[in-house]
Design a protein around this motif. Structure first.
Motif, mmCIF file in Angstrom:
data_model
loop_
_atom_site.group_PDB
_atom_site.id
_atom_site.type_symbol
_atom_site.label_atom_id
_atom_site.label_comp_id
_atom_site.label_asym_id
_atom_site.label_seq_id
_atom_site.Cartn_x
_atom_site.Cartn_y
_atom_site.Cartn_z
ATOM 1 N N ARG A 1 0.824 -1.210 0.000
ATOM 2 C CA ARG A 1 0.000 0.000 0.000
ATOM 3 C C ARG A 1 0.861 1.265 0.000
ATOM 4 N NH1 ARG A 1 -5.689 0.178 2.986
ATOM 5 N NH2 ARG A 1 -5.966 -1.354 1.335
ATOM 6 N N PRO A 2 1.967 1.330 0.747
ATOM 7 C CA PRO A 2 2.837 2.517 0.627
ATOM 8 C C PRO A 2 3.364 2.720 -0.793
ATOM 9 C CG PRO A 2 3.344 1.346 2.655
ATOM 10 C CD PRO A 2 2.390 0.472 1.892
ATOM 11 N N GLN A 3 3.661 1.627 -1.490
ATOM 12 C CA GLN A 3 4.127 1.773 -2.868
ATOM 13 C C GLN A 3 3.006 2.249 -3.781
ATOM 14 O OE1 GLN A 3 5.775 -2.240 -3.265
ATOM 15 N NE2 GLN A 3 7.818 -1.362 -3.490
ATOM 16 N N LEU A 4 1.781 1.753 -3.566
ATOM 17 C CA LEU A 4 0.637 2.247 -4.334
ATOM 18 C C LEU A 4 0.453 3.740 -4.103
ATOM 19 C CD1 LEU A 4 -2.065 -0.556 -3.856
ATOM 20 C CD2 LEU A 4 -1.031 0.155 -6.013
ATOM 21 N N LYS A 5 0.566 4.154 -2.851
ATOM 22 C CA LYS A 5 0.426 5.577 -2.532
ATOM 23 C C LYS A 5 1.530 6.392 -3.208
ATOM 24 C CE LYS A 5 -0.470 6.801 1.697
ATOM 25 N NZ LYS A 5 -0.412 6.894 3.185
ATOM 26 N N ALA A 6 2.738 5.850 -3.215
ATOM 27 C CA ALA A 6 3.852 6.578 -3.834
ATOM 28 C C ALA A 6 3.652 6.696 -5.341
ATOM 29 C CB ALA A 6 5.166 5.866 -3.527
ATOM 30 N N LEU A 7 3.151 5.632 -5.972
ATOM 31 C CA LEU A 7 2.900 5.694 -7.413
ATOM 32 C C LEU A 7 1.790 6.692 -7.718
ATOM 33 C CD1 LEU A 7 3.576 4.630 -10.211
ATOM 34 C CD2 LEU A 7 1.933 2.772 -9.848
ATOM 35 N N PHE A 8 0.716 6.668 -6.929
ATOM 36 C CA PHE A 8 -0.371 7.628 -7.105
ATOM 37 C C PHE A 8 0.150 9.054 -6.926
ATOM 38 C CE2 PHE A 8 -4.177 9.979 -6.287
ATOM 39 C CZ PHE A 8 -5.230 9.276 -6.865
ATOM 40 N N ALA A 9 0.973 9.259 -5.902
ATOM 41 C CA ALA A 9 1.526 10.586 -5.646
ATOM 42 C C ALA A 9 2.430 11.048 -6.783
ATOM 43 C CB ALA A 9 2.294 10.589 -4.324
ATOM 44 N N SER A 10 3.089 10.094 -7.457
ATOM 45 C CA SER A 10 3.916 10.466 -8.608
ATOM 46 C C SER A 10 3.067 11.035 -9.730
ATOM 47 C CB SER A 10 4.689 9.241 -9.111
ATOM 48 O OG SER A 10 5.632 8.799 -8.165
ATOM 49 N N TYR A 11 1.890 10.460 -9.926
ATOM 50 C CA TYR A 11 0.974 11.029 -10.921
ATOM 51 C C TYR A 11 0.532 12.434 -10.504
ATOM 52 C CZ TYR A 11 0.348 6.915 -13.886
ATOM 53 O OH TYR A 11 0.548 5.902 -14.778
ATOM 54 N N LEU A 12 0.295 12.633 -9.227
ATOM 55 C CA LEU A 12 -0.087 13.962 -8.756
ATOM 56 C C LEU A 12 1.019 14.976 -9.030
ATOM 57 C CD1 LEU A 12 -1.763 13.150 -5.316
ATOM 58 C CD2 LEU A 12 -2.831 13.322 -7.577
ATOM 59 N N GLN A 13 2.255 14.558 -8.827
ATOM 60 C CA GLN A 13 3.373 15.451 -9.112
ATOM 61 C C GLN A 13 3.455 15.782 -10.600
ATOM 62 O OE1 GLN A 13 5.184 17.229 -7.262
ATOM 63 N NE2 GLN A 13 6.755 17.913 -8.705
ATOM 64 N N GLU A 14 3.221 14.769 -11.445
ATOM 65 C CA GLU A 14 3.216 15.012 -12.897
ATOM 66 C C GLU A 14 2.096 15.985 -13.262
ATOM 67 O OE1 GLU A 14 4.765 14.597 -16.712
ATOM 68 O OE2 GLU A 14 5.540 13.812 -14.820
ATOM 69 N N ALA A 15 0.923 15.823 -12.631
ATOM 70 C CA ALA A 15 -0.191 16.730 -12.890
ATOM 71 C C ALA A 15 0.172 18.158 -12.494
ATOM 72 C CB ALA A 15 -1.425 16.266 -12.123
ATOM 73 N N ARG A 16 0.831 18.321 -11.365
ATOM 74 C CA ARG A 16 1.226 19.659 -10.924
ATOM 75 C C ARG A 16 2.219 20.295 -11.882
ATOM 76 N NH1 ARG A 16 1.666 18.413 -4.396
ATOM 77 N NH2 ARG A 16 -0.235 19.528 -3.794
ATOM 78 N N LEU A 17 3.164 19.510 -12.366
ATOM 79 C CA LEU A 17 4.152 20.041 -13.300
ATOM 80 C C LEU A 17 3.490 20.517 -14.590
ATOM 81 C CD1 LEU A 17 7.028 17.416 -12.865
ATOM 82 C CD2 LEU A 17 7.018 19.786 -12.052
ATOM 83 N N LEU A 18 2.578 19.704 -15.143
ATOM 84 C CA LEU A 18 1.925 20.068 -16.400
ATOM 85 C C LEU A 18 0.921 21.192 -16.208
ATOM 86 C CD1 LEU A 18 1.374 16.537 -17.992
ATOM 87 C CD2 LEU A 18 2.958 18.323 -18.748
ATOM 88 N N ASP A 19 0.347 21.283 -15.015
ATOM 89 C CA ASP A 19 -0.576 22.381 -14.720
ATOM 90 C C ASP A 19 0.175 23.703 -14.646
ATOM 91 O OD1 ASP A 19 -3.022 23.569 -14.153
ATOM 92 O OD2 ASP A 19 -2.825 23.256 -12.000
ATOM 93 N N ALA A 20 1.388 23.646 -14.101
ATOM 94 C CA ALA A 20 2.180 24.865 -13.939
ATOM 95 C C ALA A 20 2.892 25.271 -15.222
ATOM 96 C CB ALA A 20 3.197 24.682 -12.818
ATOM 97 N N LYS A 21 3.348 24.284 -15.988
ATOM 98 C CA LYS A 21 4.144 24.565 -17.177
ATOM 99 C C LYS A 21 3.872 23.509 -18.238
ATOM 100 C CE LYS A 21 8.927 25.333 -18.700
ATOM 101 N NZ LYS A 21 10.354 25.331 -18.291
ATOM 102 N N PRO A 22 3.424 23.898 -19.424
ATOM 103 C CA PRO A 22 3.121 22.909 -20.463
ATOM 104 C C PRO A 22 4.383 22.239 -20.984
ATOM 105 C CG PRO A 22 3.011 25.120 -21.375
ATOM 106 C CD PRO A 22 3.210 25.272 -19.890
ATOM 107 N N ALA A 23 4.198 21.066 -21.586
ATOM 108 C CA ALA A 23 5.312 20.308 -22.161
ATOM 109 C C ALA A 23 4.846 19.660 -23.447
ATOM 110 C CB ALA A 23 5.807 19.242 -21.175
ATOM 111 N N PHE A 24 5.802 19.377 -24.326
ATOM 112 C CA PHE A 24 5.481 18.714 -25.583
ATOM 113 C C PHE A 24 5.375 17.198 -25.384
ATOM 114 C CE2 PHE A 24 7.380 22.537 -27.714
ATOM 115 C CZ PHE A 24 6.257 22.867 -28.459
#
Length: 324
Positions: free
Chosen positions: A212-235
């Motif tokens: 479950r900690p690994q599932l949470k970490a993987l989910f949180a990685s998606y959240l971090q990716e969402a924050r990056l793309l929300d703040a700055k677009p990428a190709f």
């Protein structure tokens, strides 16, 4: 010389301002000139003006390439019209804005609905690999669906952020034709549209071996990716930043030793890669998991959205104890 000439031709086709035929015409003329120049070089007939002209052309193409910048303000297609926004996240509880919850009747007939969703990551219980085939056996779109103790699911999908009226091009993806977006969606939206509205072949596999900690970490990685793309677009890039390679990059944050493999590029074979790593349900051959995981018939047999997540998982190894 010829390899660089092909790259310049791609830049001309996909990035030259004006009508599409103009870029193609200029690209053809450029390729003919490059072939003629390469022939002269091969025969030992090197001319200074030829080299200078070739370098100037390469320089102009490179200047145009590096001047391209991803944007957030285009007229986007409805299904990527909003950016996923992490409103709040304290390490356990997360609130997401712009989770997609469309109702699709056909690819062109749908109800637009963007919603706010809240999740407790301590209630994460599963992750499923979803593969949707639309272009033969070697190419598939890959998604990850997270399951919770209350029976809900949330699917993450890395996609091109296409403009209204635009369609995907694998070649265009090499030449900065598309921005990238991370979609979070309900299964009744993002999976059902593929099985029912588009008629793609969709397979679902339960991923094994994550705590479950690994599932949470993987989910949180998606959240971090969402924050990056929300703040700055990428190709989006067909080779290096696509739906499969992004999943691999995120997973490597959890398990740094994951090996590189050609199946990360030929995404249609990603399930075989996962099977070889031992992260699919043990005790079954890949062929057995594929047969059980083909969800189209079950998805199409369901008259409405109610019970969709349960219905598509019937008979899939590893999902027997999922909440109803």
């Amino acid at each position: 010389m010829l390899l660089l000439a092909v790259w310049v031709a791609g830049v001309l086709v996909y990035q030259l301002p004006g009508p599409g035929w103009l870029g193609k015409a200029v690209a053809i003329a450029w390729l003919l000139a490059a072939v003629a120049a390469a022939w002269q070089v091969a025969r030992g007939r090197v001319r200074r003006w030829l080299g200078v002209g070739y370098l100037l052309a390469l320089g102009a193409a490179a200047l145009g390439w590096f001047s391209l910048q991803p944007r957030q303000d285009r007229v986007w297609a409805d299904d990527v019209g909003q950016r996923l926004h992490v409103t709040a996240f304290d390490g356990r509880h997360v609130v997401l804005d712009n989770v997609r919850d469309f109702h699709w009747r056909t690819e062109q007939d749908y109800d637009v609905r963007w919603v706010r969703r809240s999740y407790d990551l301590d209630q994460l219980r599963s992750a499923d690999l979803v593969m949707s085939y639309w272009m033969g056996p070697a190419i598939a779109h890959t998604l990850i669906s997270f399951g919770f103790d209350d029976g809900r699911h949330l699917v993450f999908s890395v996609e091109i952020r296409k403009e209204r009226g635009e369609s995907f091009s694998a070649l265009g993806g090499f030449f900065r034709q598309f921005e990238m977006t991370l979609v979070a969606a309900e299964e009744t939206d993002i999976i059902r549209t593929r099985t029912n509205a588009r008629g793609e072949d969709v397979y679902l596999y339960r991923l094994q071996g994550m705590t479950r900690p690994q599932l949470k970490a993987l989910f949180a990685s998606y959240l971090q990716e969402a924050r990056l793309l929300d703040a700055k677009p990428a190709f989006y890039n067909t080779l290096t930043s696509n739906c499969t390679t992004i999943i691999f990059d995120l997973a490597r944050q959890i398990a740094p030793g994951l090996p590189l493999d050609y199946r990360l590029l030929l995404s249609g074979y990603l399930a075989g890669y996962a099977h070889d790593l031992g992260v699919l349900v043990p005790g079954y051959s890949l062929q057995q998991l594929q047969a059980a995981g083909h969800i189209n018939a079950r998805a199409r047999a369901l008259p409405g959205d109610a019970g969709f997540s349960t219905a598509i998982r019937q008979g899939i190894p590893g999902t027997e104890q999922d909440p109803q």
